[in-house]
Motif scaffolding. Structure first.
Motif, PDB file in Angstrom:
ATOM      1  N   CYS A   1     -23.281  10.016 -42.624  1.00  0.00           N
ATOM      2  CA  CYS A   1     -21.963  10.166 -42.002  1.00  0.00           C
ATOM      3  C   CYS A   1     -21.911  11.344 -41.035  1.00  0.00           C
ATOM      4  N   ALA A   2     -22.534  12.452 -41.404  1.00  0.00           N
ATOM      5  CA  ALA A   2     -22.403  13.688 -40.637  1.00  0.00           C
ATOM      6  C   ALA A   2     -22.865  13.584 -39.184  1.00  0.00           C
ATOM      7  N   PRO A   3     -23.980  12.910 -38.885  1.00  0.00           N
ATOM      8  CA  PRO A   3     -24.424  12.873 -37.475  1.00  0.00           C
ATOM      9  C   PRO A   3     -23.413  12.253 -36.527  1.00  0.00           C
ATOM     10  N   TRP A   4     -22.512  11.395 -37.028  1.00  0.00           N
ATOM     11  CA  TRP A   4     -21.518  10.793 -36.140  1.00  0.00           C
ATOM     12  C   TRP A   4     -20.631  11.853 -35.523  1.00  0.00           C
ATOM     13  N   ASN A   5     -20.333  12.889 -36.291  1.00  0.00           N
ATOM     14  CA  ASN A   5     -19.527  13.988 -35.759  1.00  0.00           C
ATOM     15  C   ASN A   5     -20.268  14.686 -34.625  1.00  0.00           C
ATOM     16  N   GLY A   6     -21.540  14.978 -34.843  1.00  0.00           N
ATOM     17  CA  GLY A   6     -22.343  15.617 -33.808  1.00  0.00           C
ATOM     18  C   GLY A   6     -22.512  14.734 -32.590  1.00  0.00           C
ATOM     19  N   LEU A   7     -22.672  13.423 -32.818  1.00  0.00           N
ATOM     20  CA  LEU A   7     -22.810  12.490 -31.696  1.00  0.00           C
ATOM     21  C   LEU A   7     -21.543  12.431 -30.851  1.00  0.00           C
ATOM     22  N   ILE A   8     -20.387  12.502 -31.523  1.00  0.00           N
ATOM     23  CA  ILE A   8     -19.109  12.521 -30.793  1.00  0.00           C
ATOM     24  C   ILE A   8     -19.042  13.737 -29.882  1.00  0.00           C
ATOM     25  N   ILE A   9     -19.397  14.910 -30.439  1.00  0.00           N
ATOM     26  CA  ILE A   9     -19.348  16.151 -29.661  1.00  0.00           C
ATOM     27  C   ILE A   9     -20.358  16.113 -28.514  1.00  0.00           C
ATOM     28  N   ASP A  10     -21.603  15.731 -28.826  1.00  0.00           N
ATOM     29  CA  ASP A  10     -22.648  15.709 -27.791  1.00  0.00           C
ATOM     30  C   ASP A  10     -22.323  14.694 -26.695  1.00  0.00           C
ATOM     31  N   ARG A  11     -21.724  13.554 -27.077  1.00  0.00           N
ATOM     32  CA  ARG A  11     -21.375  12.532 -26.081  1.00  0.00           C
ATOM     33  C   ARG A  11     -20.280  13.043 -25.148  1.00  0.00           C
ATOM     34  N   LEU A  12     -19.248  13.675 -25.693  1.00  0.00           N
ATOM     35  CA  LEU A  12     -18.161  14.201 -24.875  1.00  0.00           C
ATOM     36  C   LEU A  12     -18.614  15.363 -24.004  1.00  0.00           C
ATOM     37  N   LYS A  13     -19.589  16.137 -24.522  1.00  0.00           N
ATOM     38  CA  LYS A  13     -20.134  17.242 -23.723  1.00  0.00           C
ATOM     39  C   LYS A  13     -20.877  16.742 -22.500  1.00  0.00           C
ATOM     40  N   GLY A  14     -21.354  15.503 -22.560  1.00  0.00           N
ATOM     41  CA  GLY A  14     -22.142  14.955 -21.460  1.00  0.00           C
ATOM     42  C   GLY A  14     -21.309  14.442 -20.301  1.00  0.00           C
ATOM     43  N   LYS A  15     -19.967  14.454 -20.443  1.00  0.00           N
ATOM     44  CA  LYS A  15     -19.112  13.978 -19.354  1.00  0.00           C
ATOM     45  C   LYS A  15     -19.159  14.949 -18.172  1.00  0.00           C
ATOM     46  N   PRO A  16     -18.947  14.447 -16.948  1.00  0.00           N
ATOM     47  CA  PRO A  16     -18.975  15.319 -15.763  1.00  0.00           C
ATOM     48  C   PRO A  16     -17.938  16.430 -15.851  1.00  0.00           C
ATOM     49  N   ARG A  17     -18.295  17.600 -15.355  1.00  0.00           N
ATOM     50  CA  ARG A  17     -17.375  18.737 -15.363  1.00  0.00           C
ATOM     51  C   ARG A  17     -16.371  18.652 -14.226  1.00  0.00           C
ATOM     52  N   ALA A  18     -15.187  19.218 -14.482  1.00  0.00           N
ATOM     53  CA  ALA A  18     -14.225  19.390 -13.404  1.00  0.00           C
ATOM     54  C   ALA A  18     -14.702  20.539 -12.514  1.00  0.00           C
TER      55      ALA A  18
ATOM     56  N   GLY B   1     -15.264  23.879 -11.012  1.00  0.00           N
ATOM     57  CA  GLY B   1     -15.051  25.241 -11.497  1.00  0.00           C
ATOM     58  C   GLY B   1     -15.057  25.375 -13.011  1.00  0.00           C
ATOM     59  N   GLU B   2     -15.230  24.264 -13.714  1.00  0.00           N
ATOM     60  CA  GLU B   2     -15.202  24.293 -15.182  1.00  0.00           C
ATOM     61  C   GLU B   2     -16.549  24.778 -15.712  1.00  0.00           C
ATOM     62  N   SER B   3     -16.520  25.747 -16.643  1.00  0.00           N
ATOM     63  CA  SER B   3     -17.750  26.298 -17.203  1.00  0.00           C
ATOM     64  C   SER B   3     -18.295  25.387 -18.297  1.00  0.00           C
ATOM     65  N   GLU B   4     -19.562  25.599 -18.634  1.00  0.00           N
ATOM     66  CA  GLU B   4     -20.189  24.799 -19.688  1.00  0.00           C
ATOM     67  C   GLU B   4     -19.516  25.025 -21.030  1.00  0.00           C
ATOM     68  N   GLN B   5     -19.094  26.270 -21.290  1.00  0.00           N
ATOM     69  CA  GLN B   5     -18.428  26.564 -22.557  1.00  0.00           C
ATOM     70  C   GLN B   5     -17.087  25.836 -22.663  1.00  0.00           C
ATOM     71  N   GLU B   6     -16.348  25.717 -21.555  1.00  0.00           N
ATOM     72  CA  GLU B   6     -15.080  24.990 -21.568  1.00  0.00           C
ATOM     73  C   GLU B   6     -15.305  23.519 -21.878  1.00  0.00           C
ATOM     74  N   VAL B   7     -16.353  22.943 -21.302  1.00  0.00           N
ATOM     75  CA  VAL B   7     -16.687  21.538 -21.584  1.00  0.00           C
ATOM     76  C   VAL B   7     -16.991  21.356 -23.063  1.00  0.00           C
ATOM     77  N   ASP B   8     -17.801  22.272 -23.603  1.00  0.00           N
ATOM     78  CA  ASP B   8     -18.172  22.199 -25.020  1.00  0.00           C
ATOM     79  C   ASP B   8     -16.940  22.321 -25.908  1.00  0.00           C
ATOM     80  N   LEU B   9     -16.040  23.232 -25.549  1.00  0.00           N
ATOM     81  CA  LEU B   9     -14.840  23.460 -26.355  1.00  0.00           C
ATOM     82  C   LEU B   9     -13.932  22.236 -26.325  1.00  0.00           C
ATOM     83  N   ARG B  10     -13.760  21.654 -25.149  1.00  0.00           N
ATOM     84  CA  ARG B  10     -12.931  20.450 -25.017  1.00  0.00           C
ATOM     85  C   ARG B  10     -13.513  19.293 -25.820  1.00  0.00           C
ATOM     86  N   ALA B  11     -14.830  19.257 -25.932  1.00  0.00           N
ATOM     87  CA  ALA B  11     -15.493  18.166 -26.663  1.00  0.00           C
ATOM     88  C   ALA B  11     -15.237  18.221 -28.165  1.00  0.00           C
ATOM     89  N   THR B  12     -14.814  19.377 -28.688  1.00  0.00           N
ATOM     90  CA  THR B  12     -14.594  19.508 -30.133  1.00  0.00           C
ATOM     91  C   THR B  12     -13.218  19.025 -30.575  1.00  0.00           C
TER      92      THR B  12
END
Length: 482
Positions: free
Chosen positions: A324-341, A343-354
Motif C-alpha cells: 500500500c505504501a508505495p502508492w503514496n510515494g507514486l502519487i507524490i513523485d507523479r505530481l512532482k513531474g508536472k511542468p513548473r509554472a 518562476g516556480e522553484s523545485e521546492q514549491e513543486v514538491d510541496l504542492r505535490a504533497t
C-alpha cells in the motif's frame, strides 16, 4: 557501462533489497502487539490481576480487565518510546552517521528480544523495558534505511514510502511467533532465534551502508561500504570536494540564502499543523491496536477461537502495508513531474505535490475510524484493510513531507521532533483506555466517536499547505508584474 559501474549498480540494488527485508521482517514488530498479547495471555503474564466476580445472573466469572489494562500500559509506553526516542536518535544519526546509529539500534533491539525471551509470567514486568527497547531499536533501523532512497533519484519518495510500508508490515512478525507457539514452538525459542538475526543487521551496517550519510543529489560514481575508502565514498569522480553533513541529510539541497533557521521551521504554520496532522491520526491507530484484544473479546462474547481468528486476520492484513505504501510515494513523485509554472522553484513543486497525499491520508483515517467505532464484528475485516492502508500513507507521507517542506540541514532534527511531540500526544491512549474500562463499562463507543471527530482536525493541514502554495504563487505573480 564499465565493470565498476555494474558493481555500483548491483550494490545499490542489494542495499535496497536487504533494507526492504530488514524493515519488513524486524523494524516495526512492536505494532504486532495484539498477536503477542494472545501468546502472553496463554503463558499467564499478568494473570494475577484476573479476579473472580459475580455476574448479574449470580454466576462466577473471571474479570481480567486489570490484566488487559496492564497490557495496554506496556504498549502505551512502548509506542511512546518508539516515537519520543526518534528525537535523540535523529540527533545521533545526524551527528555521528549511519554506522554508530545502527550499532546502537542493533544493541537496543537485541537486548529487547533477549529480555522478552527470558521473561516469565512471574517476571511479567520485564515486558515494560523489553518492548520499549524493541520499539526504539526498530525506529533506528527505519531511520537509517530511508536515506537509501537517495541512491535512486526520481524514485526517492516512492522508496521512502515503501520502506515505511515495510515497517508497518513487519508487525506480522508476532503473528508468525503466535502461529509457531500454537504449533508447539516456545516463545523463548522464537525470541532467541530473533536475537541471533542481529548478525544480519551488523553485516548490512558494515558492507552495504555508508559510515556517514548518503548524499542527495548523488555525486558521480558515489561508493560506500567497508571495501571502499572513506574518502572515496564522499568524493565524486570529477574531483569535487566532500559534501558537508548538511548536504548529506535525507532532504533535497536548498540554497543557503533561502534556508530557514531551525527556530523558524519550528514556528512555521506548516510544522505546527503537520505535528497536529500526525498526532491525532497516530493516537487513533495506537488506541485501536492497544484495545483490539479486549474489543474482540467483547464483540465475540469471549469465544477464544473467534478472537484468535480475528487477530490472525488483523496480523495478515498488516503484511499488505508494504504494497500500500508505495502508492503514496507514486502519487507524490507523479505530481512532482508536472511542468513548473514560470518562476516556480523545485521546492514549491514538491510541496504542492504533497497536498493530495495529505488529504487522502486524513480521509482514509476518518473512514477507518468510523468502521472501528461500529460494534459489528464482520465489519472489522474492512476496518483492518482501511487501517493498514492509512498507516502506510501516514508514516510514509510524514517522512516525504518533511523531506520537501524544510531545509535539508534540519531534516533529522525535525523528523525526530515531530515524532517525539506526537509520542507525547499518544500518551492519551492510556487514560482513554482507563475511561473505557471504568466509567464506560467496557463500551468504547463514545471514545471512538470522540476520536473520529478529533481526526477531522487533521484536514486543516492539507488545507494549510494548499493555501501556502497559493500564497507563493500570488507572490510570484505580483513580483512578475512589478
Amino acid at each position: 557501462m564499465s565493470v565498476h559501474g555494474n558493481s555500483l549498480t548491483v550494490r545499490r540494488y542489494l542495499t535496497f533489497a536487504t533494507g526492504l527485508v530488514e524493515c519488513l521482517c524486524f523494524a516495526g514488530a512492536v505494532f504486532g502487539w495484539a498477536s503477542l498479547v494472545f501468546v502472553l495471555k496463554t503463558e499467564g503474564y499478568f494473570s494475577s490481576l484476573c479476579v473472580n466476580t459475580t455476574a448479574v445472573n449470580a454466576t462466577q466469572v473471571l474479570d481480567c480487565s486489570g490484566q488487559d489494562e496492564q497490557f495496554s500500559l506496556v504498549f502505551t509506553i512502548a509506542s511512546f518510546m518508539n516515537n519520543f526516542l526518534t528525537l535523540p536518535s535523529g540527533f545521533l544519526f545526524d551527528q555521528f552517521g549511519t554506522t554508530v546509529a545502527r550499532l546502537f539500534g542493533t544493541f537496543l533491539y537485541t537486548m529487547g528480544t533477549l529480555m522478552v525471551a527470558f521473561s516469565t509470567a512471574a517476571l511479567s514486568n520485564l515486558l515494560f523495558p523489553a518492548i520499549s527497547l524493541l520499539a526504539a531499536g526498530g525506529i533506528l533501523f527505519l531511520m537509517t534505511n530511508m536515506q537509501v532512497g537517495n541512491l535512486f533519484g526520481s524514485r526517492r519518495s516512492t522508496i521512502i514510502t515503501l520502506y515505511n510500508g515495510a515497517f508497518d508490515s513487519s508487525s506480522a512478525l508476532f503473528l508468525v511467533i503466535k502461529l509457531l507457539h500454537e504449533a508447539g514452538v516456545s516463545l523463548r525459542s522464537s525470541l532467541i532465534f530473533l536475537s541471533s538475526c542481529s548478525v544480519i543487521h551488523l553485516l548490512r551496517t558494515f558492507f552495504l551502508l555508508p559510515r556517514d550519510h548518503i548524499p542527495y543529489p548523488l555525486p558521480d560514481d558515489y561508493t560506500y561500504g567497508i571495501t571502499c575508502g572513506k574518502s572515496k565514498s564522499l568524493i565524486s569522480a570529477n574531483g569535487n570536494s566532500p559534501k558537508t553533513k548538511e548536504e548529506m541529510i535525507l532532504n533535497k539541497d536548498v540554497p543557503v540564502k533561502q534556508e530557514k533557521s531551525f527556530r523558524e521551521c519550528l514556528m512555521s504554520r506548516l510544522f505546527v499543523w503537520h505535528t497536529v496532522w500526525l498526532s491525532v491520526m497516530q493516537l487513533r491507530h495506537y488506541l485501536f491496536i492497544g484495545t483490539l484484544n479486549p474489543m474482540l473479546q467483547r464483540l465475540t462474547a469471549g469465544e477464544p477461537s473467534l478472537v484468535s481468528q480475528y487477530i490472525n486476520a488483523f496480523a495478515i492484513t498488516q503484511l499488505c502495508g508494504v504494497f500500500c505504501a508505495p502508492w503514496n510515494g507514486l502519487i507524490i513523485d507523479r505530481l512532482k513531474g508536472k511542468p513548473r509554472a514560470e518562476g516556480e522553484s523545485e521546492q514549491e513543486v514538491d510541496l504542492r505535490a504533497t497536498v493530495l497525499s495529505l488529504f487522502l491520508t486524513v480521509l482514509q483515517c476518518v473512514l477507518f475510524s468510523v468502521c472501528a467505532a461500529t460494534p459489528y464484528l464482520p465489519l472489522q475485516y474492512l476496518t483492518y484493510i482501511l487501517q493498514v492502508i492509512n498507516r502506510s500513507f501516514l508514516y510514509g507521507g510524514n517522512a516525504a513531507f518533511l523531506s520537501v517542506a524544510f531545509p535539508s540541514c534540519h531534516f533529522g532534527k525535525l523528523y525526530g521532533l515531530v515524532m517525539a511531540l506526537s509520542a507525547v500526544f499518544s500518551l492519551l491512549q492510556y487514560p482513554f483506555f482507563a475511561l473505557v474500562n471504568g466509567p464506560l463499562g467496557g463500551d468504547p463507543l463514545y471514545v471512538n466517536i470522540g476520536l473520529t471527530l478529533l481526526s477531522l482536525l487533521a484536514f486543516i493541514h492539507p488545507l494549510s499547505v494548499f493555501l501556502h502554495c497559493r500564497s507563493l504563487a500570488s507572490q510570484r505573480a505580483i513580483n512578475a508584474s512589478s
